[in-house]
Design a protein around this motif. Structure first.
Motif, PDB file in Angstrom:
ATOM      1  N   HIS A 311     -24.763  13.514 -22.816  1.00  0.00           N
ATOM      2  CA  HIS A 311     -25.536  13.839 -21.829  1.00  0.00           C
ATOM      3  C   HIS A 311     -25.007  13.891 -20.422  1.00  0.00           C
ATOM      4  O   HIS A 311     -24.944  15.095 -19.555  1.00  0.00           O
ATOM      5  N   ARG A 314     -19.951  14.992 -18.284  1.00  0.00           N
ATOM      6  CA  ARG A 314     -19.634  15.398 -16.960  1.00  0.00           C
ATOM      7  C   ARG A 314     -18.651  14.287 -16.285  1.00  0.00           C
ATOM      8  O   ARG A 314     -17.865  14.358 -15.480  1.00  0.00           O
ATOM      9  N   VAL A 370     -14.469  12.124  -7.157  1.00  0.00           N
ATOM     10  CA  VAL A 370     -15.947  12.144  -7.388  1.00  0.00           C
ATOM     11  C   VAL A 370     -16.909  12.923  -6.547  1.00  0.00           C
ATOM     12  O   VAL A 370     -17.733  13.192  -6.816  1.00  0.00           O
ATOM     13  N   ARG A 389     -30.884  23.517 -16.418  1.00  0.00           N
ATOM     14  CA  ARG A 389     -32.242  22.746 -16.350  1.00  0.00           C
ATOM     15  C   ARG A 389     -32.313  22.030 -14.948  1.00  0.00           C
ATOM     16  O   ARG A 389     -33.154  21.960 -14.390  1.00  0.00           O
ATOM     17  N   GLN A 390     -31.111  21.344 -14.739  1.00  0.00           N
ATOM     18  CA  GLN A 390     -31.309  20.461 -13.854  1.00  0.00           C
ATOM     19  C   GLN A 390     -31.103  21.264 -12.496  1.00  0.00           C
ATOM     20  O   GLN A 390     -31.532  20.699 -11.622  1.00  0.00           O
ATOM     21  N   LEU A 393     -34.591  22.260 -11.855  1.00  0.00           N
ATOM     22  CA  LEU A 393     -35.289  21.042 -11.028  1.00  0.00           C
ATOM     23  C   LEU A 393     -35.447  20.570 -10.008  1.00  0.00           C
ATOM     24  O   LEU A 393     -36.113  20.526  -9.167  1.00  0.00           O
ATOM     25  N   TYR A 397     -37.889  20.844  -6.514  1.00  0.00           N
ATOM     26  CA  TYR A 397     -38.260  19.808  -5.502  1.00  0.00           C
ATOM     27  C   TYR A 397     -37.682  19.657  -4.145  1.00  0.00           C
ATOM     28  O   TYR A 397     -37.911  18.776  -3.490  1.00  0.00           O
TER      29      TYR A 397
ATOM     30  N   TYR B 290     -37.311  11.551  -7.273  1.00  0.00           N
ATOM     31  CA  TYR B 290     -37.049  12.628  -6.627  1.00  0.00           C
ATOM     32  C   TYR B 290     -38.716  13.195  -6.636  1.00  0.00           C
ATOM     33  O   TYR B 290     -39.023  13.849  -5.408  1.00  0.00           O
ATOM     34  N   LYS B 291     -39.316  13.215  -7.344  1.00  0.00           N
ATOM     35  CA  LYS B 291     -40.418  13.899  -7.486  1.00  0.00           C
ATOM     36  C   LYS B 291     -41.709  13.428  -6.584  1.00  0.00           C
ATOM     37  O   LYS B 291     -42.671  13.954  -6.242  1.00  0.00           O
ATOM     38  N   ASP B 308     -26.362   9.808 -11.753  1.00  0.00           N
ATOM     39  CA  ASP B 308     -26.254  10.915 -12.666  1.00  0.00           C
ATOM     40  C   ASP B 308     -26.910  10.672 -14.139  1.00  0.00           C
ATOM     41  O   ASP B 308     -26.551  11.496 -14.957  1.00  0.00           O
ATOM     42  N   TRP B 309     -27.221   9.607 -14.661  1.00  0.00           N
ATOM     43  CA  TRP B 309     -27.654   9.259 -16.002  1.00  0.00           C
ATOM     44  C   TRP B 309     -28.870  10.081 -16.163  1.00  0.00           C
ATOM     45  O   TRP B 309     -29.781  10.161 -15.414  1.00  0.00           O
ATOM     46  N   TRP B 310     -28.845  10.614 -17.408  1.00  0.00           N
ATOM     47  CA  TRP B 310     -30.119  11.417 -17.866  1.00  0.00           C
ATOM     48  C   TRP B 310     -30.064  11.500 -19.290  1.00  0.00           C
ATOM     49  O   TRP B 310     -29.039  11.263 -19.959  1.00  0.00           O
ATOM     50  N   GLY B 311     -31.070  12.027 -19.994  1.00  0.00           N
ATOM     51  CA  GLY B 311     -31.116  12.511 -21.176  1.00  0.00           C
ATOM     52  C   GLY B 311     -31.073  11.333 -22.416  1.00  0.00           C
ATOM     53  O   GLY B 311     -31.179  11.964 -23.542  1.00  0.00           O
ATOM     54  N   TYR B 317     -35.327  12.553 -19.361  1.00  0.00           N
ATOM     55  CA  TYR B 317     -35.135  13.975 -19.573  1.00  0.00           C
ATOM     56  C   TYR B 317     -35.035  14.632 -18.330  1.00  0.00           C
ATOM     57  O   TYR B 317     -34.267  15.746 -18.257  1.00  0.00           O
ATOM     58  N   ASP B 318     -35.583  14.467 -17.224  1.00  0.00           N
ATOM     59  CA  ASP B 318     -35.686  15.196 -15.913  1.00  0.00           C
ATOM     60  C   ASP B 318     -34.532  14.703 -14.865  1.00  0.00           C
ATOM     61  O   ASP B 318     -34.942  15.129 -13.705  1.00  0.00           O
ATOM     62  N   GLY B 319     -33.742  13.969 -15.225  1.00  0.00           N
ATOM     63  CA  GLY B 319     -32.793  13.258 -14.403  1.00  0.00           C
ATOM     64  C   GLY B 319     -31.884  14.477 -13.706  1.00  0.00           C
ATOM     65  O   GLY B 319     -31.488  15.243 -14.209  1.00  0.00           O
ATOM     66  N   ILE B 320     -31.788  14.184 -12.422  1.00  0.00           N
ATOM     67  CA  ILE B 320     -30.964  15.252 -11.701  1.00  0.00           C
ATOM     68  C   ILE B 320     -30.273  14.159 -10.537  1.00  0.00           C
ATOM     69  O   ILE B 320     -30.368  13.385 -10.315  1.00  0.00           O
ATOM     70  N   GLN B 321     -28.998  15.134 -10.426  1.00  0.00           N
ATOM     71  CA  GLN B 321     -27.832  14.282  -9.580  1.00  0.00           C
ATOM     72  C   GLN B 321     -28.233  14.128  -8.092  1.00  0.00           C
ATOM     73  O   GLN B 321     -27.629  13.417  -7.345  1.00  0.00           O
ATOM     74  N   GLU B 322     -29.365  14.746  -7.629  1.00  0.00           N
ATOM     75  CA  GLU B 322     -29.726  14.817  -6.378  1.00  0.00           C
ATOM     76  C   GLU B 322     -30.886  13.904  -6.081  1.00  0.00           C
ATOM     77  O   GLU B 322     -31.351  13.590  -4.925  1.00  0.00           O
ATOM     78  N   LEU B 326     -32.409  12.709  -2.581  1.00  0.00           N
ATOM     79  CA  LEU B 326     -33.921  13.182  -2.268  1.00  0.00           C
ATOM     80  C   LEU B 326     -34.788  12.039  -1.905  1.00  0.00           C
ATOM     81  O   LEU B 326     -35.554  12.201  -1.085  1.00  0.00           O
ATOM     82  N   LYS B 354     -20.736  10.082  -5.536  1.00  0.00           N
ATOM     83  CA  LYS B 354     -21.491  11.339  -6.178  1.00  0.00           C
ATOM     84  C   LYS B 354     -22.716  11.578  -5.912  1.00  0.00           C
ATOM     85  O   LYS B 354     -22.980  12.789  -5.619  1.00  0.00           O
ATOM     86  N   ARG B 358     -23.757  15.232  -4.075  1.00  0.00           N
ATOM     87  CA  ARG B 358     -24.619  16.082  -4.419  1.00  0.00           C
ATOM     88  C   ARG B 358     -25.818  16.278  -3.496  1.00  0.00           C
ATOM     89  O   ARG B 358     -26.531  17.436  -3.302  1.00  0.00           O
TER      90      ARG B 358
END
Lengths: 411, 448
Positions: A311, A314, A370, A389-390, A393, A397, B290-291, B308-311, B317-322, B326, B354, B358
């Protein structure tokens, strides 16, 4: 996503231009081979391939032009050994197809090929691709047999059948997997010798099925064997085994590889490693160190990178950056991230030159830093939407205080 | 002693130095007054001084900018280099899941019951974990070691100074509040649900937290009634280690660190904290923080997050790099970059880099002097030690890192690390690079 593109002048000179035809101008092009960097390069792409690289390409045809404005451009990166499309959610077992355990037969299955289970619609592909990654080694992961199974390279273009290169057999020779094979890593070698003996002598010893035997034999002639191991002495065993059976071997892991760098170089056995691994994570890795990649490169060993993640594959870019920060030349890292895995596993050449597949990335800065981002990804000459998908999202938000619940924001 | 024994347990805690069991024996290593000159200084509270000077002596920051220079001061020319406060990680399992990662070192989850508030992570810490000196080479000067997340109440965390020592007591950050590790979501319900025990659902998780808090309230009431009683033959309630910890959390003497991924679950937890009148300190992992960034800031709750960890599981599952950027955005926020990893803790500066990149890519304009807060002053606040460390200000502990360049880079390296004014790591001097007992003498016979 227009925001991210805004700094790149994108000019469609004609609506008639074929989708695949593209001209990238003024790139600082890292070709990914021979340490080559071409300043102010123009790259002409036709029919999904690189047609020409030179200074100031003039074309009479109507064509889409992307001005790289001096930015770094590389072939799309290699995401390492992953289970992309074989694992949508790591801990949700029914979405994971990369390994088998407790199969009803007692034998090894080199014919356990994970590729038929590959799902190109996984969210992981766009999420990884927008970070500048174009392909990966699809891996049969460690189950409870010395031979884990079979996979190969996959291109992140979302195709159902985007596999490339030679068949790759994954072999486990560490102490970790020994538990289910009798408790000693010597059992791996005992079983592997027996299985390979079966091929040579044509005697059935019950370790392989008929199909497995055919596929293993085929792999000894035209495939690649990836041995998962970290300990120096195990690596020496791999070198010896590969020589005896005249097979192409690759070390995956290799935390102690630097200890046997000369032997690896001499035997022409490449190493795929995670350059962040510097801890004695187990007793197979007591010699782990941050300059492993630099020492291997210096000794002439062929290098590739992996992060151990799917996952977050990257992260391979940070892995490579850390190798550079610890002594590996930048262009050696870029070769390891671009052309080398394609060569090792027998896919179409990926170094940026005439005839190569036009999977390219325009970066905002140093490609292994980085804080750098992939600004534009081009796959087979097509400009990627840079959406995942990210990103959706994120864009849902990002606005402050929307009038309606965010479920109504559909970026 | 008799007096102490009759006092309520949370009172024992509040007279910390005398009554703290397993007390800190930490004392700073020897130091000399040190002047660092010409550096780009990120002060940790949002400030940046270019071409700045900094004096540390007697274990503390004497001044930043300009001031008196005592005799016999050692001067370090840091021209072209960057200086930050020591890096702080609020979420580590070094020592409790030590390297090598063998079963014998699996000491982080007392996964035998869902409520184990009675266990203390410090009693599992192996000071010879090679992860400690590796983290030091990454600029980590303070870290919280937490129990794992198998349990609803995993036990107490401990805040350590990252100094080489033979005992954890000699690493223990003097007078730092204890932490209480709690966990939401998948982990506890999976661990116990798989054994057909409670909890096996998220609603089971919440019911069990509330039942435990009710017991802790009664424990407090019993002790208060006992203390208030005038009866001559009054009998003290029986002391209970689990309830000591829970009562300490309700009283605000122990800081609650809550492993929680999903936005909706975090809001449930905030309501529960209101119900029982305690203050939640920090949500850890918060992949969906962030939500609910505004709600976290409004409640004064920190979010300790990954870049950046997710999944890796459904609730991630809804992890984002921001996420970090945020969560940092609202007024009054407390965004933190944490590691939860023996690899990540070695490069928390890169993880922050990182996250910063973002945020900037979506127009948030986050400068290094702001982003450094995520790994210095904000984690100090989360651990309740912000009055002592986390920023470079006069009187603060002289926990300082000199970087070879801007730390927000893959090429950045901590060159010198100071803890309480003592240089305890120097990348250019092998004599100031500690080696654990475990690693000493390994691989002596390397024959190529």
């Amino acid at each position: 996503m227009k925001r991210l593109l805004s700094s790149i002048v994108l000019t469609a000179l004609s609506l008639n231009a074929a989708a695949q035809d593209l001209l990238i101008t003024n790139a600082t092009l890292h070709t990914g081979e021979n340490g080559e960097v071409i300043e102010s390069a123009d790259i002409l792409i036709k029919d999904g391939e690189i047609e020409k690289i030179s200074a100031r390409i003039r074309t009479n045809e109507s064509i889409t032009v992307v001005d790289a404005a001096g930015r770094h451009v590389t072939p799309a990166f290699f995401a390492g050994a992953t289970v992309t499309g074989l694992s949508e959610v790591g801990a949700v077992r029914e979405t994971v197809d990369s390994e088998y355990e407790d199969l009803f037969t007692d034998i090894m299955h080199p014919e356990f090929d994970i590729r038929p289970a590959y799902n190109p619609h996984t969210s992981v592909i766009p999420i990884t691709r927008v970070e500048g990654f174009g392909y990966s080694l699809l891996t049969a992961t460690r189950g409870d047999r010395s031979i884990s199974g079979q996979g190969g390279l996959v291109r992140f273009d979302g195709g159902y059948d985007s596999f490339e290169g030679k068949p790759v057999i994954f072999v486990e020779v560490s102490g970790h997997a020994a538990g289910k094979t009798g408790g000693s890593r010597a059992v791996h070698w005992m079983l592997l010798k027996q299985a390979f003996g079966e091929l040579q002598k044509g005697v059935e010893l019950d370790l392989l099925s008929p199909i497995g035997r055919d596929q293993l034999r085929n792999a000894t002639k035209s495939g690649v064997f990836v041995f998962n191991t970290n300990r120096a002495t195990d690596i020496m065993q791999v070198i010896k085994f590969a020589k005896t059976h005249n097979i192409e071997a690759v070390i995956h892991g290799g935390r102690e590889a630097w200890l046997v760098a000369d032997a690896l170089a001499q035997a022409n056995v490449p190493v795929m490693l995670n350059a962040l691994e510097n801890l004695p994570a187990d007793f197979d890795s007591l010699a782990a160190r941050l300059d492993n990649a630099a020492l291997l490169h210096k000794a002439g060993v062929t290098l590739m990178f992996t992060s151990g993640e799917t996952h977050n594959a990257r992260k391979v870019r940070q892995v490579a950056g850390s190798a550079v920060a610890n002594g590996l030349p930048l262009e050696a890292a870029i070769a390891a991230l671009t052309s080398v895995p394609a060569e090792v596993f027998g896919a179409r050449p990926r170094a940026a030159r005439r005839g190569a597949i036009a999977d390219l990335v325009i970066w905002s800065g140093d490609p292994v830093e980085v804080t750098t981002l992939a600004q534009l990804v081009i796959m087979g000459g097509k400009i990627d939407s840079m959406e995942s998908r990210q990103t959706k999202l994120r864009d849902r938000y990002l606005p402050i205080d929307p009038a309606l619940p965010r479920a109504y924001l559909k970026p | 002693m008799l007096k102490l024994l009759t006092a309520a347990p949370w009172l024992l805690l509040s007279v910390s130095v005398l009554s703290e069991p397993f007390p800190s024996t930490y004392s700073p290593l020897p130091s000399t007054p040190t002047l660092i000159t010409g550096a780009t200084i990120l002060t940790g509270d949002g400030g940046r001084i270019d071409d700045g000077d900094l004096l540390i002596s007697d274990g503390i920051v004497q001044w930043v900018g300009s001031g008196d220079i005592p005799e016999n001061t050692h001067t370090i020319d840091a021209k072209g280099r960057w200086v930050t406060p020591g890096i702080i990680d609020v979420h580590s399992h070094l020592g409790v899941y030590a390297s090598p990662d063998v079963h014998a070192h699996s000491d982080g989850n007392e996964a035998t019951a869902p409520v184990t508030a009675e266990v203390w992570a410090e009693h599992s810490v192996w000071p010879q974990d090679p992860g400690f000196p590796r983290a030091l080479a990454g600029g980590i000067t303070t870290l919280q070691i937490l129990p794992g997340s198998a349990n609803l109440f995993g036990g107490r965390g401990v805040t350590l100074k990252n100094v080489p020592a033979t005992t954890y007591q000699a690493m223990k950050f003097p007078d730092a509040p204890h932490g209480l590790k709690m966990a939401c979501g998948e982990n506890p319900k999976r661990v116990y649900g798989n054994r057909s025990k409670a909890p096996s659902t998220r609603m089971g998780n919440v019911a069990a937290y509330r039942a435990a808090w009710i017991k802790a309230q009664k424990y407090i009431d019993d002790w208060e009634a006992y203390e208030a009683s005038d009866e001559l033959d009054k009998k003290a309630p029986e002391r209970n280690l689990e309830l000591d910890t829970l009562a300490g959390a309700l009283k605000g003497e122990i800081i609650v660190h809550m492993h929680c991924y999903r936005a909706d679950e975090m809001m449930t937890i905030l309501d529960m904290a209101d119900e029982f009148g305690y203050k939640l300190g920090t949500f850890h992992h918060g992949v969906e923080a962030y939500k609910i960034a505004d709600e976290l800031a409004a409640n004064g709750v920190c979010g300790a997050l990954w870049a950046d960890w997710w999944g890796f599981k459904m609730e991630a599952y809804d992890g984002i790099q921001e996420n970090v950027a945020l969560v940092d955005r609202p007024e009054g926020s407390c965004s933190i970059v944490h590691s939860d990893s023996d690899e990540g803790i070695q490069r928390l500066n890169q993880e922050a880099a990182k996250a910063m990149a973002r945020g900037n890519a979506v127009g948030m304009d986050i400068a290094p002097e702001r982003a450094i807060r995520w790994i210095t002053s904000n984690p100090a606040k989360s651990l309740g030690i912000d009055a002592k460390t986390g920023t470079l200000a006069t009187g603060k502990m002289a926990d300082v890192v000199i970087w070879n360049q801007n730390p927000f880079s893959v090429y950045a390296k901590a060159e010198q690390v100071f803890i309480d004014g003592a240089m305890i790591f120097d990348r250019n001097n092998p004599e100031l690079q500690p080696v654990t007992d475990f690693e000493l003498g390994q691989l002596l016979e390397v024959a190529q």
